[in-house]
Design a protein around this motif. Structure first.
Motif, PDB file in Angstrom:
ATOM      1  N   GLY A 222       0.818  -1.206   0.000  1.00  0.00           N
ATOM      2  CA  GLY A 222       0.000   0.000   0.000  1.00  0.00           C
ATOM      3  C   GLY A 222       0.850   1.253   0.000  1.00  0.00           C
ATOM      4  N   GLN A 223       1.862   1.307   0.863  1.00  0.00           N
ATOM      5  CA  GLN A 223       2.720   2.487   0.935  1.00  0.00           C
ATOM      6  C   GLN A 223       3.540   2.663  -0.331  1.00  0.00           C
ATOM      7  OE1 GLN A 223       2.486   4.797   3.109  1.00  0.00           O
ATOM      8  NE2 GLN A 223       4.132   6.030   2.240  1.00  0.00           N
ATOM      9  N   SER A 224       3.853   1.566  -0.986  1.00  0.00           N
ATOM     10  CA  SER A 224       4.580   1.650  -2.261  1.00  0.00           C
ATOM     11  C   SER A 224       3.637   1.866  -3.437  1.00  0.00           C
ATOM     12  CB  SER A 224       5.383   0.364  -2.494  1.00  0.00           C
ATOM     13  OG  SER A 224       4.514  -0.747  -2.640  1.00  0.00           O
ATOM     14  N   THR A 225       2.325   1.931  -3.147  1.00  0.00           N
ATOM     15  CA  THR A 225       1.268   1.983  -4.172  1.00  0.00           C
ATOM     16  C   THR A 225       1.506   0.916  -5.237  1.00  0.00           C
ATOM     17  OG1 THR A 225       2.343   3.728  -5.506  1.00  0.00           O
ATOM     18  CG2 THR A 225       0.829   4.436  -3.776  1.00  0.00           C
ATOM     19  N   GLY A 226       1.869  -0.282  -4.767  1.00  0.00           N
ATOM     20  CA  GLY A 226       2.161  -1.384  -5.674  1.00  0.00           C
ATOM     21  C   GLY A 226       0.971  -2.263  -5.962  1.00  0.00           C
ATOM     22  N   GLY A 227       0.240  -2.662  -4.938  1.00  0.00           N
ATOM     23  CA  GLY A 227      -1.007  -3.364  -5.165  1.00  0.00           C
ATOM     24  C   GLY A 227      -0.974  -4.878  -5.143  1.00  0.00           C
ATOM     25  N   ALA A 255       0.202   7.871  -1.710  1.00  0.00           N
ATOM     26  CA  ALA A 255       0.053   8.811  -2.822  1.00  0.00           C
ATOM     27  C   ALA A 255       0.414  10.235  -2.439  1.00  0.00           C
ATOM     28  CB  ALA A 255      -1.377   8.765  -3.348  1.00  0.00           C
ATOM     29  N   ILE A 256       0.746  10.463  -1.178  1.00  0.00           N
ATOM     30  CA  ILE A 256       1.133  11.794  -0.713  1.00  0.00           C
ATOM     31  C   ILE A 256       2.650  11.920  -0.782  1.00  0.00           C
ATOM     32  CG2 ILE A 256       1.172  13.348   1.293  1.00  0.00           C
ATOM     33  CD1 ILE A 256      -1.522  12.158   2.108  1.00  0.00           C
ATOM     34  N   SER A 257       3.118  13.048  -1.260  1.00  0.00           N
ATOM     35  CA  SER A 257       4.546  13.281  -1.464  1.00  0.00           C
ATOM     36  C   SER A 257       5.331  13.146  -0.165  1.00  0.00           C
ATOM     37  CB  SER A 257       4.745  14.681  -2.048  1.00  0.00           C
ATOM     38  OG  SER A 257       6.097  14.971  -2.202  1.00  0.00           O
ATOM     39  N   ILE A 330     -10.184   5.480  -5.951  1.00  0.00           N
ATOM     40  CA  ILE A 330      -9.032   5.821  -5.109  1.00  0.00           C
ATOM     41  C   ILE A 330      -7.859   4.894  -5.422  1.00  0.00           C
ATOM     42  CG2 ILE A 330      -8.179   5.907  -2.728  1.00  0.00           C
ATOM     43  CD1 ILE A 330     -10.937   6.889  -1.892  1.00  0.00           C
ATOM     44  N   SER A 331      -8.150   3.628  -5.667  1.00  0.00           N
ATOM     45  CA  SER A 331      -7.092   2.681  -6.033  1.00  0.00           C
ATOM     46  C   SER A 331      -6.428   3.093  -7.341  1.00  0.00           C
ATOM     47  CB  SER A 331      -7.675   1.272  -6.164  1.00  0.00           C
ATOM     48  OG  SER A 331      -6.681   0.338  -6.516  1.00  0.00           O
ATOM     49  N   ALA A 332      -7.221   3.577  -8.297  1.00  0.00           N
ATOM     50  CA  ALA A 332      -6.672   3.996  -9.585  1.00  0.00           C
ATOM     51  C   ALA A 332      -5.921   5.318  -9.466  1.00  0.00           C
ATOM     52  CB  ALA A 332      -7.797   4.126 -10.612  1.00  0.00           C
ATOM     53  N   GLN A 333      -6.477   6.288  -8.743  1.00  0.00           N
ATOM     54  CA  GLN A 333      -5.845   7.597  -8.623  1.00  0.00           C
ATOM     55  C   GLN A 333      -4.511   7.505  -7.896  1.00  0.00           C
ATOM     56  OE1 GLN A 333      -7.568  10.981  -9.485  1.00  0.00           O
ATOM     57  NE2 GLN A 333      -5.351  11.128  -9.695  1.00  0.00           N
ATOM     58  N   THR A 334      -4.444   6.661  -6.873  1.00  0.00           N
ATOM     59  CA  THR A 334      -3.199   6.486  -6.130  1.00  0.00           C
ATOM     60  C   THR A 334      -2.255   5.515  -6.831  1.00  0.00           C
ATOM     61  OG1 THR A 334      -4.133   4.672  -4.799  1.00  0.00           O
ATOM     62  CG2 THR A 334      -4.366   6.926  -3.927  1.00  0.00           C
ATOM     63  N   THR A 368       5.267   7.556  -4.264  1.00  0.00           N
ATOM     64  CA  THR A 368       5.655   6.313  -4.936  1.00  0.00           C
ATOM     65  C   THR A 368       4.752   5.996  -6.118  1.00  0.00           C
ATOM     66  OG1 THR A 368       4.272   5.016  -3.433  1.00  0.00           O
ATOM     67  CG2 THR A 368       6.562   5.380  -2.780  1.00  0.00           C
ATOM     68  N   VAL A 369       3.935   6.945  -6.550  1.00  0.00           N
ATOM     69  CA  VAL A 369       2.908   6.691  -7.553  1.00  0.00           C
ATOM     70  C   VAL A 369       3.478   6.696  -8.964  1.00  0.00           C
ATOM     71  CG1 VAL A 369       1.141   7.720  -6.095  1.00  0.00           C
ATOM     72  CG2 VAL A 369       2.351   9.141  -7.748  1.00  0.00           C
TER      73      VAL A 369
END
Length: 505
Positions: A222-227, A255-257, A330-334, A368-369
């Motif tokens: 999640g933190q790596s926005t990897g999925g 998704a936050i810088s 949200i999953s797609a945007q992040t 990480t997006v």
């Protein structure tokens, strides 16, 4: 390897050991050959980054291939959950291209997978997949700058920037790399504790060991926005609306810088979040996008309108349309890519909305997006507004451009707008070219919307799928997605520099 030993998955552990040995020998030989190499210039750094990520994915694929061949059938069968009628997905990695795809998807934090049934690969490989994404999220070069020998002169800066990073948190690049990893580790740990505690409260019958295992893995991915997920069917495997809601914050934090977290910690002021234009735009997109996607899905799932708007909105808010629209947008945007809905079954309007409304831009630059990034979109939008406004200004008026907390002179503004527009154009050109290649080999079962969705998810390192990606996909499509994931993670330019260097020779 340690996780494999804890769960007594001996053959998986042996696969990691052999893979690590081969990688260490190759790395040692490469180090000896390049030990006296001169300090890299910027184009050298970009070539190093492009080849480095390719090599990392290639060596990262070794344990998958080795395990697929040395693990006995009885052991593979033991990985399959009780009552399931499928075979272990580790067998898919007897094809080296599948293994390379999985590794590239992991390190680029994409999340498309050849592990059709994730639980059937064993705990060791579930952890390995999550670990790949977690390391790839912050970046291998950033990690090496943080813990290995410090490059001298401008070499460190060149290597750092080659991995699509420009933010400096500390005076030195090494200090910046270490600060990034400290924040990254800290936020991941907080998310892991949050997921474990929330899961205990919502599903106490799930069990302590699987709860902790899932929480740590999902915190990393999640933190790596990897999925990647430990579950069959991603987060849908919980079959719980409450668990879907619990996992939404785990996507948003990634998704936050990272500089926003750094600013909040250094200033000890949570208002740093609201001051950042990317955060404001991100949450604005969440609100508009969830409403828009829900509207498309409400028509698809058939929420009838009876002439009473308040009652209709109430039915929509409690419908499957809102549940899917909330989580999937949200999953797609992040660009996390956790999935709870069969996107291949959606109407074309919903599919195109999530592509153009979320996946193309992605989340914040400095996070990480994947995707074009909100900051570039924001700069282009502000640039258009600025150009229109300048037409009405007197000849001697000051025409500075304000972007967040920065005030740019006209020349600086034109440079920023030009850079953002150039990248966005290159990104879209690559996307269109990839779509043409995919359409040439795409089975007739899939629509144009499915094809657009899949090339966008690969290049944006999102990981959602319309159903095209899998072990049975055409080889050309699989290789195409590998290239897209590679170029998308490095933001195209380093790969173009590598190609240019090859042909210039």
């Amino acid at each position: 390897m340690l996780v494999s030993l804890v769960y007594q998955e001996w053959y998986s552990g042996l696969s990691f050991l052999i893979g690590a040995g081969i990688t260490s020998l190759a790395g040692g030989a490469a180090y000896k050959l390049c030990e006296d190499a001169p300090e890299p210039k910027r184009h050298h750094a970009m070539i190093v980054a492009a080849l480095g990520w390719l090599a990392t994915a290639a060596f990262g694929a070794l344990p998958f291939v080795i395990a697929a061949y040395i693990t006995p059938p009885a052991v593979l069968e033991s990985f399959v959950p009780a009552g399931a009628s499928y075979q272990s997905s580790l067998l898919n990695f007897q094809n080296p291209i599948h293994a390379f795809f999985e590794s590239m998807s992991g390190y680029t934090t994409t999340g498309l997978t050849m592990s059709v049934h994730e639980p059937s690969v064993g705990h060791g490989f579930l952890w390995y997949r999550s670990q790949m994404q977690w390391i790839g999220g912050a970046g291998m070069i950033v990690l090496s700058l943080a813990i290995l020998r410090q490059p001298h002169g401008t070499a460190g800066l060149s290597l750092y920037q080659s991995e699509a990073r420009n933010e400096k948190l500390r005076p030195s690049i090494v200090g910046t790399a270490r600060a990034i990893w400290k924040i990254y580790v800290g936020v991941t740990a907080i998310v892991a504790v949050y997921l474990a505690a929330a899961t205990f409260l919502v599903t106490p019958s799930y069990g302590i060991e699987p709860t902790i295992f899932d929480a740590i893995n999902h915190a990393m991915t999640g933190q790596s926005t990897g999925g990647f997920s430990t579950l069959d069917n991603s987060i849908a495997g919980y079959d719980s609306y409450a668990m879907e809601l619990i996992h939404i914050p785990a996507m948003i934090t990634g998704a936050i810088s990272i500089p926003v977290y750094y600013g909040m910690l250094s200033e000890r002021d949570v208002r740093e979040f609201t001051r950042d234009p990317q955060v404001r735009v991100l949450f604005g997109f969440f609100i508009i996008g969830v409403v828009g996607l829900t509207a498309f899905l409400a028509r698809w799932v058939g929420v009838p309108y009876n002439g009473k708007p308040i009652a209709y909105l109430g039915r929509v808010a409690t419908s499957q349309a809102f549940r899917d629209g909330l989580f999937q947008f949200i999953s797609a945007q992040t660009t996390t890519g956790w999935q709870t809905s069969a996107i291949g079954d959606w109407n074309n309007g919903a599919v195109m909305f999530i592509v153009f409304g979320a996946m193309l831009l992605g989340g914040s630059a400095g996070a990480t997006v994947g995707g074009i990034k909100l900051l570039r979109g924001y700069i282009i939008a502000r640039g258009i507004s600025w150009e229109v406004t300048r037409v009405f200004l007197p000849d001697h008026a000051i025409d500075d451009l304000r972007i967040g907390q920065r005030i740019l002179k006209a020349d600086e503004a034109n440079t920023e707008i030009s850079a953002a527009t150039t990248f966005a154009f290159a990104y879209l050109v690559l996307l269109v070219l990839s779509l043409f290649v995919l359409l040439a080999v795409l089975p007739t079962d899939f629509t144009l919307a499915d094809g657009i969705f899949e090339v966008a998810t690969a290049q944006g390192t999102v990981g959602l799928s319309s159903g095209i990606t899998g072990p049975e996909m055409p080889v050309i499509a699989e290789v195409l997605f590998i290239i897209q994931m590679w170029m998308g993670r490095l933001e195209i330019i380093p790969v173009l520099v590598l190609i240019n260097a090859i042909f210039r020779r």
